[in-house]
Enzyme design. Structure first.
Site, PDB file in Angstrom:
ATOM      1  N   LYS A  30       0.834  -1.203   0.000  1.00  0.00           N
ATOM      2  CA  LYS A  30       0.000   0.000   0.000  1.00  0.00           C
ATOM      3  C   LYS A  30       0.868   1.252   0.000  1.00  0.00           C
ATOM      4  O   LYS A  30       0.569   2.225  -0.701  1.00  0.00           O
ATOM      5  CB  LYS A  30      -0.918  -0.035   1.221  1.00  0.00           C
ATOM      6  CG  LYS A  30      -1.808   1.193   1.397  1.00  0.00           C
ATOM      7  CD  LYS A  30      -2.859   0.966   2.460  1.00  0.00           C
ATOM      8  CE  LYS A  30      -2.279   0.864   3.855  1.00  0.00           C
ATOM      9  NZ  LYS A  30      -1.959   2.190   4.446  1.00  0.00           N
ATOM     10  N   SER A  31       1.940   1.232   0.772  1.00  0.00           N
ATOM     11  CA  SER A  31       2.809   2.405   0.862  1.00  0.00           C
ATOM     12  C   SER A  31       3.441   2.732  -0.484  1.00  0.00           C
ATOM     13  O   SER A  31       3.484   3.897  -0.905  1.00  0.00           O
ATOM     14  CB  SER A  31       3.909   2.171   1.904  1.00  0.00           C
ATOM     15  OG  SER A  31       3.363   1.973   3.178  1.00  0.00           O
ATOM     16  N   ARG A  34       2.283   6.041  -3.244  1.00  0.00           N
ATOM     17  CA  ARG A  34       3.295   6.953  -3.762  1.00  0.00           C
ATOM     18  C   ARG A  34       3.361   6.868  -5.286  1.00  0.00           C
ATOM     19  O   ARG A  34       3.438   7.888  -5.975  1.00  0.00           O
ATOM     20  CB  ARG A  34       4.668   6.623  -3.142  1.00  0.00           C
ATOM     21  CG  ARG A  34       4.788   7.069  -1.697  1.00  0.00           C
ATOM     22  CD  ARG A  34       5.931   6.380  -0.972  1.00  0.00           C
ATOM     23  NE  ARG A  34       6.136   6.945   0.365  1.00  0.00           N
ATOM     24  CZ  ARG A  34       5.383   6.672   1.426  1.00  0.00           C
ATOM     25  NH1 ARG A  34       4.360   5.830   1.309  1.00  0.00           N
ATOM     26  NH2 ARG A  34       5.634   7.221   2.595  1.00  0.00           N
ATOM     27  N   SER A  65       5.908  11.041   8.713  1.00  0.00           N
ATOM     28  CA  SER A  65       6.754  11.107   7.524  1.00  0.00           C
ATOM     29  C   SER A  65       5.922  11.330   6.265  1.00  0.00           C
ATOM     30  O   SER A  65       6.449  11.764   5.237  1.00  0.00           O
ATOM     31  CB  SER A  65       7.560   9.815   7.382  1.00  0.00           C
ATOM     32  OG  SER A  65       6.703   8.701   7.176  1.00  0.00           O
ATOM     33  N   GLN A  66       4.614  11.045   6.326  1.00  0.00           N
ATOM     34  CA  GLN A  66       3.765  11.241   5.151  1.00  0.00           C
ATOM     35  C   GLN A  66       3.640  12.721   4.795  1.00  0.00           C
ATOM     36  O   GLN A  66       3.454  13.058   3.623  1.00  0.00           O
ATOM     37  CB  GLN A  66       2.391  10.627   5.389  1.00  0.00           C
ATOM     38  CG  GLN A  66       2.424   9.108   5.426  1.00  0.00           C
ATOM     39  CD  GLN A  66       1.063   8.496   5.702  1.00  0.00           C
ATOM     40  OE1 GLN A  66       0.052   9.186   5.680  1.00  0.00           O
ATOM     41  NE2 GLN A  66       1.042   7.209   5.966  1.00  0.00           N
ATOM     42  N   ASP A  87       4.227   0.952  12.131  1.00  0.00           N
ATOM     43  CA  ASP A  87       3.108   0.088  11.726  1.00  0.00           C
ATOM     44  C   ASP A  87       3.310  -1.361  12.160  1.00  0.00           C
ATOM     45  O   ASP A  87       2.376  -2.169  12.091  1.00  0.00           O
ATOM     46  CB  ASP A  87       2.892   0.152  10.211  1.00  0.00           C
ATOM     47  CG  ASP A  87       2.172   1.424   9.788  1.00  0.00           C
ATOM     48  OD1 ASP A  87       1.614   2.108  10.674  1.00  0.00           O
ATOM     49  OD2 ASP A  87       2.164   1.744   8.591  1.00  0.00           O
ATOM     50  N   ARG A  92      -5.129  -2.873  11.586  1.00  0.00           N
ATOM     51  CA  ARG A  92      -3.978  -3.537  12.213  1.00  0.00           C
ATOM     52  C   ARG A  92      -4.334  -4.154  13.567  1.00  0.00           C
ATOM     53  O   ARG A  92      -3.691  -5.119  13.987  1.00  0.00           O
ATOM     54  CB  ARG A  92      -2.799  -2.572  12.322  1.00  0.00           C
ATOM     55  CG  ARG A  92      -2.358  -2.037  10.956  1.00  0.00           C
ATOM     56  CD  ARG A  92      -0.931  -1.584  10.911  1.00  0.00           C
ATOM     57  NE  ARG A  92      -0.650  -0.908   9.650  1.00  0.00           N
ATOM     58  CZ  ARG A  92      -0.433  -1.520   8.493  1.00  0.00           C
ATOM     59  NH1 ARG A  92      -0.460  -2.834   8.422  1.00  0.00           N
ATOM     60  NH2 ARG A  92      -0.192  -0.814   7.391  1.00  0.00           N
ATOM     61  N   LYS A  96      -8.795  -2.389   4.388  1.00  0.00           N
ATOM     62  CA  LYS A  96      -7.995  -1.164   4.242  1.00  0.00           C
ATOM     63  C   LYS A  96      -6.618  -1.459   3.671  1.00  0.00           C
ATOM     64  O   LYS A  96      -6.092  -0.691   2.861  1.00  0.00           O
ATOM     65  CB  LYS A  96      -7.883  -0.465   5.599  1.00  0.00           C
ATOM     66  CG  LYS A  96      -7.129   0.852   5.562  1.00  0.00           C
ATOM     67  CD  LYS A  96      -7.141   1.506   6.922  1.00  0.00           C
ATOM     68  CE  LYS A  96      -6.343   2.801   6.928  1.00  0.00           C
ATOM     69  NZ  LYS A  96      -6.967   3.854   6.141  1.00  0.00           N
TER      70      LYS A  96
END
Length: 429
Positions: A25-26, A30, A166-167, A310, A385, A410
């Site tokens: 997902k990360s 991006r 950090s996002q 995470d 999570r 999600k």
């Protein structure tokens, strides 16, 4: 009506399976923003089916930015006063705050009630400093945001706190090459989740964007993207739950195809962390294989999770279930995630007699009262999570009921089906 999952594991607690994980997902989120900014030059392969990625991809398509795999122009065609609803997708909220600021249009960027409680002010104020036209539609510092673009760049330098998300930094870095004067970010204080910033910069580099990182400053000049393809690796965050399962099983041999030992994803650190619990990782022709060596280590070290927050729920639940009185730092950002994850962990771990206490940013487990009831019901707090961190307890508890089982969509939509492949019984109730 939401459904719960009743999870159990019958017979010997031996796991031998192969699990094909969805794309990261990360990386996907991006890649989608980079593709949209590149005007069709950057293509994306192996898109995740995680709900957050599906949401972001769908929003970009509705705004006139077709998925790069379709090869359409990435010109924004949205009319004025466009409603952009990210639902519960936090990454989409942050990335789109910057993306929409750089694009032509008038937008109301919003999300769920929980999303409206998650701070966005640090990013919004940084964008406003650069020249973005952003106002808060309801409460200062929180979504929804009114955004009128494109921004009129006033400065090419901005300072932003490094210890919150950090996002925020990644969102700014991705739009930097499209700004007339580029952008230099000065990171104020310690950088949380540095691997995610590294991931952003590495993916930008694959798309032809150069940067200079000098001390606390990251500079990206105005420059064009190059024709390229971003191939998304499977999700190491999803892999972490299989490390958890391996740690709680009597024996385990689990193959995870296409994962790379050396990965852009910060959560690949699970390989090293899980050695504490006796889990080995080996590179194979297909990807990696993990196994339970049957010997966990005694450790008095304080485990610092600031670069991979995470993973915190997974690791803390495993440590608790194995009776390890471990201590952790780097958990500050957990309080502003999908839920307050610290409070959620404290509430649910109490159901097996374990406490998690905070003292000057050090969080310590006390497992002296650890016990396993015949059945336990775990609240998920609308947090994917929480569901996936606690479900493996079915290896130690006869029945684990996970509330709101759909929350896994999600990030890992096939989680329950994959559990079944590994020998778990999962019933909807």
């Amino acid at each position: 009506m939401s459904k719960n999952a009743l999870v159990s594991f019958k017979g010997t607690k031996n796991i031998n399976t192969e699990i094909q994980l969805t794309g990261s997902k990360s990386e996907c989120n991006r890649a989608l923003i980079i593709s949209a900014l590149s005007d069709k030059l950057v293509k994306v392969e192996n898109l995740s089916n995680a709900a957050d990625t599906v949401t972001l991809d769908g929003i970009l398509k509705k705004l006139g930015v077709e998925s790069s795999e379709l090869g359409e122009s990435a010109t924004l065609k949205a009319p004025n006063s466009t409603l952009v609803d990210v639902g519960p997708a936090g990454t989409a909220m942050r990335f789109l705050s910057a993306y929409l600021s750089a694009k032509n249009g008038n937008f109301l960027l919003t999300g769920t009630e929980r999303m409206k409680q998650r701070p966005i002010g640090i990013l919004a104020e940084a964008l406003k400093t650069i020249g973005a036209n952003i106002s808060y539609a309801e409460n200062d510092g929180f979504p929804p945001l009114n955004i009128v673009g494109p921004l009129n760049q006033k400065t090419s330098k901005v300072k932003i706190k490094g210890d919150v998300s950090s996002q925020y930094i990644s969102a700014l870095l991705m739009i930097a090459p499209t700004l007339p004067d580029g952008l230099t970010l000065e990171i104020d204080g310690e950088l949380t989740s540095k691997p995610y910033v590294d991931m952003t910069l590495d993916m930008l580099a694959e798309a032809g964007i150069k940067h200079l990182w000098n001390g606390n400053s990251i500079s990206i000049s105005a420059q064009p993207f190059k024709s390229s393809t971003l191939v998304v690796e499977p999700d190491w965050s999803a892999a972490s739950y299989w490390y958890s399962i391996a740690a709680l099983a009597h024996e385990a041999e689990i193959s995870l195809p296409a994962l790379k030992e050396k990965s852009l994803q910060g959560d690949s650190k699970i390989q090293n962390i899980m050695r504490i619990f006796g889990i080995s990782t080996e590179k194979t022709e297909k990807g990696i294989a993990i196994s339970n060596l049957g010997v966990s280590l005694d450790t008095d070290q304080i485990l610092d999770l600031k670069t991979c927050p995470d993973l915190a729920q997974t690791i803390i639940v495993v440590a608790a279930a194995l009776g390890k009185n471990m201590a952790f730092t780097g958990l500050e950002t957990l309080k502003i995630k999908e839920t307050n994850r610290i409070a959620a962990l404290q509430n649910e771990l109490a159901k097996i007699g374990v406490t998690l206490t905070e003292d000057n940013l050090v969080y310590t487990l006390n497992t002296d009262g650890l016990h396993f009831p015949d059945k336990i019901t775990i609240a998920t707090y609308e947090d994917h999570r929480m569901a996936m961190a606690f479900a493996p307890l079915a290896l130690l508890i006869n029945e684990v009921e996970i509330e709101e089982m759909q929350v896994v969509e999600k990030s890992y939509p096939y989680f329950w089906e994959d559990l079944k492949k590994a020998g778990f019984e999962v019933k909807e109730i």
